[in-house]
Design a protein around this motif. Structure first.
Motif, PDB file in Angstrom:
ATOM      1  N   PHE A  16       0.811  -1.724  -0.238  1.00  0.00           N
ATOM      2  CA  PHE A  16       0.213   0.086   0.071  1.00  0.00           C
ATOM      3  C   PHE A  16       0.538   1.058   0.204  1.00  0.00           C
ATOM      4  CE2 PHE A  16      -1.320   3.641   2.410  1.00  0.00           C
ATOM      5  CZ  PHE A  16      -3.283   3.765   2.066  1.00  0.00           C
ATOM      6  N   SER A  74       1.150   3.539  -3.296  1.00  0.00           N
ATOM      7  CA  SER A  74       0.346   4.897  -2.780  1.00  0.00           C
ATOM      8  C   SER A  74       0.952   6.127  -3.111  1.00  0.00           C
ATOM      9  CB  SER A  74      -0.782   5.174  -1.585  1.00  0.00           C
ATOM     10  OG  SER A  74       0.494   4.770  -0.323  1.00  0.00           O
ATOM     11  N   CYS A 115      -2.904  -0.805  -6.017  1.00  0.00           N
ATOM     12  CA  CYS A 115      -3.443   0.836  -5.228  1.00  0.00           C
ATOM     13  C   CYS A 115      -3.103   1.847  -5.810  1.00  0.00           C
ATOM     14  CB  CYS A 115      -2.445   0.013  -3.625  1.00  0.00           C
ATOM     15  SG  CYS A 115      -2.996  -0.295  -2.770  1.00  0.00           S
ATOM     16  N   SER A 123      -7.922   2.203  -2.282  1.00  0.00           N
ATOM     17  CA  SER A 123      -6.925   2.048  -2.087  1.00  0.00           C
ATOM     18  C   SER A 123      -6.810   0.756  -0.852  1.00  0.00           C
ATOM     19  CB  SER A 123      -5.489   2.677  -3.097  1.00  0.00           C
ATOM     20  OG  SER A 123      -5.533   2.718  -3.536  1.00  0.00           O
ATOM     21  N   SER A 130      -6.393  -3.321  -1.238  1.00  0.00           N
ATOM     22  CA  SER A 130      -5.246  -3.329  -0.675  1.00  0.00           C
ATOM     23  C   SER A 130      -4.989  -4.916   0.044  1.00  0.00           C
ATOM     24  CB  SER A 130      -3.963  -2.506  -0.380  1.00  0.00           C
ATOM     25  OG  SER A 130      -5.269  -2.522   1.239  1.00  0.00           O
TER      26      SER A 130
END
Length: 253
Positions: free
Chosen positions: A68, A72, A130, A183, A187
């Motif tokens: 993640f 991200s 993500c 996300s 995830s």
């Protein structure tokens, strides 16, 4: 908290009613536990098997967090680059959209072939899952910058960096957090999919072993933990959003 209780009691009530109907139906119709276990059996299995699967949960949480953070971060950086360099956006944004038409479940075996059975292909899968929601949300956030303020800052002699950090980035933050919330839930799903492909630990591994031995109750235990972890990550992002974006209107929450 009071608002949350006022809004949250209805879905909780519906959930409780569904569980009661499920429990009563399995008992009345004597549904075999391997086909559809009763909620009470799932809870019992979850409590009794805790020592058998707690390390799977720890493994999935660790994998999810790493994927993640990488996904991200990459999504935000790429969105900023595409926004600041319009020619890049025109060239790459359509490819970004097209790439999302490739199912992760199809891409995953290729990643295993290229990178082996270690952590790298699993992290790549989670990062890919993500990446897209955050990148698209952040790009949209940059596009929604107040035009009047933008013209005012340019007229005042602000440089490109000043405009980005003092106006465009704060304007995009609510959109970035929207992408992060999506996300965060994806995830965990990405981590479970990656563990299906080959791993020693993880909820995906526990789920695979349970389904292959027709332990449907354990499969439901795994599903419940996936839901709990997704909701927990979602709640943490919401908390961070509330702390960071103090100017967000109460009506938007």
């Amino acid at each position: 908290m009071k608002q949350l209780l006022q809004k949250g009691w209805k879905p909780v009530l519906v959930l409780i009613l569904l569980v009661i109907v499920w429990e009563v139906s399995t008992r009345i119709f004597q549904v075999p536990s391997w086909l559809l276990p009763a909620p009470s059996l799932i809870v019992q299995t979850g409590v009794e098997d805790w020592l058998n699967y707690q390390h799977h949960i720890v493994s999935t949480v660790r994998l999810t967090l790493i994927g993640f953070v990488i996904g991200s971060s990459a999504g935000i950086v790429i969105a900023a680059v595409l926004h600041l360099i319009p020619s890049f956006r025109e060239a790459l944004y359509p490819l970004l959209i097209i790439s999302q038409n490739i199912p992760v479940i199809v891409l995953a075996p290729l990643l295993v072939v290229w990178f082996g059975f270690g952590m790298l292909p699993k992290i790549i899968i989670i990062a890919l899952v993500c990446f897209f929601p955050i990148a698209v949300s952040a790009l949209e956030g940059f596009r929604q910058t107040d035009r009047d303020l933008l013209h005012y800052m340019k007229m005042a002699g602000a440089g490109k960096q000043q405009v980005f950090w003092k106006l465009e980035w704060p304007s995009a933050l609510p959109y970035v957090f929207s992408g992060l919330k999506i996300s965060a839930t994806y995830s965990v799903m990405g981590a479970v999919i990656s563990e299906w492909l080959g791993a020693n630990n993880g909820i995906g591994v526990y789920m695979t072993m349970a389904s292959s031995s027709f332990r449907t109750d354990r499969v439901f235990v795994a599903i419940i933990f996936v839901i709990i972890l997704s909701m927990l990550f979602f709640a943490l992002i919401m908390l961070a959003e509330k702390k960071i974006i103090k100017w967000k209107r109460k009506g938007d929450e």
